[in-house]
Design a protein around this motif. Structure first.
Motif, PDB file in Angstrom:
ATOM      1  N   ASN A   1      56.314   1.014 -16.209  1.00  0.00           N
ATOM      2  CA  ASN A   1      55.613   2.213 -16.666  1.00  0.00           C
ATOM      3  C   ASN A   1      54.189   2.314 -16.118  1.00  0.00           C
ATOM      4  O   ASN A   1      53.467   3.248 -16.447  1.00  0.00           O
ATOM      5  CB  ASN A   1      55.572   2.237 -18.205  1.00  0.00           C
ATOM      6  N   THR A   2      53.783   1.322 -15.308  1.00  0.00           N
ATOM      7  CA  THR A   2      52.398   1.284 -14.818  1.00  0.00           C
ATOM      8  C   THR A   2      52.024   2.545 -14.062  1.00  0.00           C
ATOM      9  O   THR A   2      50.985   3.169 -14.314  1.00  0.00           O
ATOM     10  CB  THR A   2      52.192   0.059 -13.917  1.00  0.00           C
ATOM     11  N   LYS A   3      52.877   2.983 -13.104  1.00  0.00           N
ATOM     12  CA  LYS A   3      52.564   4.155 -12.285  1.00  0.00           C
ATOM     13  C   LYS A   3      52.458   5.412 -13.144  1.00  0.00           C
ATOM     14  O   LYS A   3      51.596   6.262 -12.915  1.00  0.00           O
ATOM     15  CB  LYS A   3      53.631   4.329 -11.205  1.00  0.00           C
ATOM     16  N   GLN A   4      53.329   5.526 -14.118  1.00  0.00           N
ATOM     17  CA  GLN A   4      53.307   6.694 -14.996  1.00  0.00           C
ATOM     18  C   GLN A   4      52.015   6.740 -15.802  1.00  0.00           C
ATOM     19  O   GLN A   4      51.394   7.797 -15.957  1.00  0.00           O
ATOM     20  CB  GLN A   4      54.513   6.670 -15.942  1.00  0.00           C
ATOM     21  N   VAL A   5      51.613   5.582 -16.331  1.00  0.00           N
ATOM     22  CA  VAL A   5      50.372   5.498 -17.108  1.00  0.00           C
ATOM     23  C   VAL A   5      49.175   5.893 -16.261  1.00  0.00           C
ATOM     24  O   VAL A   5      48.313   6.682 -16.685  1.00  0.00           O
ATOM     25  CB  VAL A   5      50.183   4.065 -17.667  1.00  0.00           C
TER      26      VAL A   5
ATOM     27  N   ASP B   1      49.825   1.724  -3.728  1.00  0.00           N
ATOM     28  CA  ASP B   1      50.800   2.812  -3.636  1.00  0.00           C
ATOM     29  C   ASP B   1      50.435   3.767  -2.512  1.00  0.00           C
ATOM     30  O   ASP B   1      51.306   4.268  -1.795  1.00  0.00           O
ATOM     31  CB  ASP B   1      50.839   3.567  -4.971  1.00  0.00           C
TER      32      ASP B   1
ATOM     33  N   ALA C   1      49.170   7.738 -13.520  1.00  0.00           N
ATOM     34  CA  ALA C   1      49.257   9.168 -13.183  1.00  0.00           C
ATOM     35  C   ALA C   1      48.693  10.022 -14.317  1.00  0.00           C
ATOM     36  O   ALA C   1      47.977  11.002 -14.084  1.00  0.00           O
ATOM     37  CB  ALA C   1      50.701   9.545 -12.893  1.00  0.00           C
ATOM     38  N   GLU C   2      48.999   9.642 -15.541  1.00  0.00           N
ATOM     39  CA  GLU C   2      48.498  10.385 -16.690  1.00  0.00           C
ATOM     40  C   GLU C   2      46.978  10.272 -16.801  1.00  0.00           C
ATOM     41  O   GLU C   2      46.289  11.237 -17.161  1.00  0.00           O
ATOM     42  CB  GLU C   2      49.168   9.885 -17.969  1.00  0.00           C
TER      43      GLU C   2
ATOM     44  N   GLN D   1      44.289  -1.309 -12.140  1.00  0.00           N
ATOM     45  CA  GLN D   1      44.795   0.039 -11.885  1.00  0.00           C
ATOM     46  C   GLN D   1      44.338   0.561 -10.515  1.00  0.00           C
ATOM     47  O   GLN D   1      45.096   1.232  -9.814  1.00  0.00           O
ATOM     48  CB  GLN D   1      44.340   0.980 -13.007  1.00  0.00           C
TER      49      GLN D   1
END
Length: 595
Positions: free
Chosen positions: A10-14, A112, A16-17, A105
């Protein structure tokens, strides 16, 4: 580094938010700094200049991502190329999105960014892989993640170890991927040395890196032939043993199986430092434990050998002899039980006989040594030192075995004789002769060193000299294939019994006196002696072709004769093709009728 991020889906999603919630703003360029922990990215000067011109006309269309680090100061997260081009374009402010991010982060975002590009430059791949390592990935995991071999991953890691200058050359396509990868294997000092000697003018339009493999070989050494113990970790404590060194190709056999049998050192300074220390240690150990009577050295001392000799002044006082002029003898070796085992049982009788013979030989050897019929010598050769024994009475030459110390003691004790003093005089004369040889070696070595320093840059090369022309003839002569060399030399120097036995001065004079006709003959013999000169796929054949034309050979007649043969062949081929086409037409007609 905490590796929790790489295991958290879930790191990328967090992240992005978090970025979506960031604040858009216009801030002065002067308030944005690069992340000091980030690996520097490389861009060609031209691409940045072109991008800067676009920014002057259109501005920055996509905001940079920054994070606050202190009051009114920001650290760049994404957009280094845009920031650099904006500085070149002298933009006062840039659009940014200000986001609160942790170090982990930031690393995830930059990783990425690097991995999502299409056809990235190998240096960008190297940057991404380095970042993955910081993120906690090992080579195995990186290989699986990127779908690339471990060997390629390792090569990319090595690329990141190129020095700044070579990275710029690589980004500007002056170095190809193979050359850059091979240079990255050199230690930092060797990279600097290589650049200073061969690449410092790389920005010049006429720059060419000629003979790269040969130049690179000068910075690599075969550890299988090293003149020191590669397992000795104490030669240079900081470097340790060679068998665990990252600059030893053999340590990479798991990544590159083809290197398993090779052991190439790419740390030039370390290799030669170990060579020097090992030689000095060997000499010191022999001189400390043994009374040496004779010194045996090669005709030409290496730089390492010459430096070691200067550290041991006592060696200069020893009589110097040709090693192969001496009748050498070996100290008897004690027999080992393993050599007398038959079906895992010791043959006591034969072993006892061998031991008895050994003791007898050892007693005789010690007697010869004590009586002076056998003496000890120190041999320096191939950057190593060894103790050897030789028979005084059976020397092949007329070398003198007296030492300066023995003469001084004889004078002091009143036992000096005319014969002894005559030997001392001969020893001094021989030593002076050897010293003159060493003087000459040092002179030529210094000339060679200054010659390279002065003329390796083409801008320092003056007009072609007479000596250059003579040297060109010599180089061509050295290229003569072995099968025809003697016949060609006899044709050029018919009065010489053996040109190769002449001294260097006489050889130079003889080559300088070659007429243009003789020089032309030499060139043509070398060309014709090269196997590739008859294969049109090689440049050599075309040089031979043009020499033949200019020399008056009727090349046109040869081409015309082959041309007639080709016409007949082409006519037959044309007829056969027409026949095949006719057959095809017939088959197509029959197919239509059937249909």
């Amino acid at each position: 580094m905490n590796t929790s991020a790489k295991n958290n889906p879930n790191t990328k999603q967090v992240i992005a938010e978090i970025i979506i919630k960031g604040t858009l703003s216009q801030i002065p360029i002067s308030k944005i700094s690069l992340n000091p922990k980030n690996y520097r990215k490389f861009y060609t000067e031209k691409s940045l200049q072109d991008f800067a011109q676009q920014l002057k006309r259109h501005g920055i269309l996509s905001s940079l991502i920054v994070r606050p680090v202190e009051k009114d100061k920001y650290e760049l997260v994404v957009g280094e190329r845009r920031l650099r081009a904006a500085r070149i374009a002298s933009l006062a402010e840039v659009p940014v999105k200000i986001v609160e991010l942790t170090d982990e982060q930031v690393l995830e975002i930059q990783l990425d960014e690097n991995l999502s590009r299409e056809n990235p430059h190998p240096l960008d791949e190297a940057l991404a892989i380095r970042m993955m390592q910081d993120f906690g990935y090992n080579i195995e995991e990186i290989s699986l993640c990127l779908g690339k071999s471990k060997g390629l991953i390792y090569n990319r890691i090595k690329l990141s170890e190129l020095n700044q200058e070579f990275k710029e050359m690589f980004m500007n396509n002056v170095l190809n991927i193979q050359a850059a990868t091979e240079l990255s294997g050199l230690d930092p000092d060797s990279q600097t040395d290589f650049f200073e000697n061969h690449c410092k003018d790389w920005r010049e339009d006429d720059f060419r890196l000629v003979g790269f493999p040969h130049l690179l070989d000068q910075y690599k050494q075969n550890l299988l032939k090293a003149p020191f113990d590669t397992n000795d970790k104490n030669l240079i404590e900081k470097a340790g043993a060679c068998n665990k060194c990252p600059y030893n190709s053999a340590t990479l056999n798991s990544l590159f199986p083809e290197m398993e049998k090779s052991s190439i050192c790419s740390n030039k300074n370390c290799f030669w430092s170990k060579t020097s220390i090992s030689l000095e240690n060997s000499i010191a150990a022999i001189l400390q434990s043994e009374r040496v009577d004779t010194l045996a050295t090669p005709y030409r001392l290496s730089d390492v050998e010459a430096a070691a000799m200067e550290k041991f002044p006592d060696l200069q006082e020893l009589p110097c002899k040709e090693y192969f002029d001496l009748h050498r003898c070996n100290i008897p070796t004690q027999p080992k039980k393993e050599a007398f085992m038959i079906d895992k049982k010791l043959d006591n009788e034969k072993f006892t006989e061998a031991v008895t013979a050994y003791k007898s030989k050892l007693k005789d050897f010690k007697f010869l040594l004590e009586s002076g019929d056998v003496k000890k010598g120190l041999r320096i050769n191939n950057n190593t030192a060894e103790l050897f024994y030789y028979y005084v009475a059976k020397s092949k030459g007329n070398s003198i075995g007296i030492t300066a110390k023995e003469v001084q003691e004889a004078k002091k004790n009143g036992t000096a004789t005319p014969e002894l003093l005559q030997q001392e005089m001969e020893r001094l004369e021989k030593k002076e002769k050897r010293d003159k040889e060493l003087d000459l070696i040092k002179i030529f070595a210094k000339i060679h060193e200054l010659f390279i320093a002065e003329y390796s840059n083409i801008k320092n090369t003056a007009a072609l000299t007479k000596a250059d022309q003579v040297a060109a003839r010599w180089i061509i002569m050295e290229c003569l294939p072995y099968t025809i060399k003697q016949n060609v030399l006899k044709a050029l120097f018919p009065k010489a019994e053996s040109f190769s036995l002449w001294d260097q001065v006489k050889q130079y004079q003889a080559v300088a006196k070659l007429t243009d006709k003789q020089f032309a003959y030499l060139i043509r013999m070398v060309l014709s002696g090269l196997s590739e000169s008859k294969n049109p796929d090689f440049p050599t054949s075309h040089f031979l072709y043009n020499v033949a034309v200019d020399a008056g050979m009727d090349v046109k007649a040869i081409e015309a004769e082959q041309g007639e043969i080709a016409k007949i062949r082409q006519k037959r081929v044309t007829e056969r093709i027409a026949g095949v086409n006719s057959d095809i037409d017939k088959l197509l007609k029959n197919k239509k009728l059937i249909a």
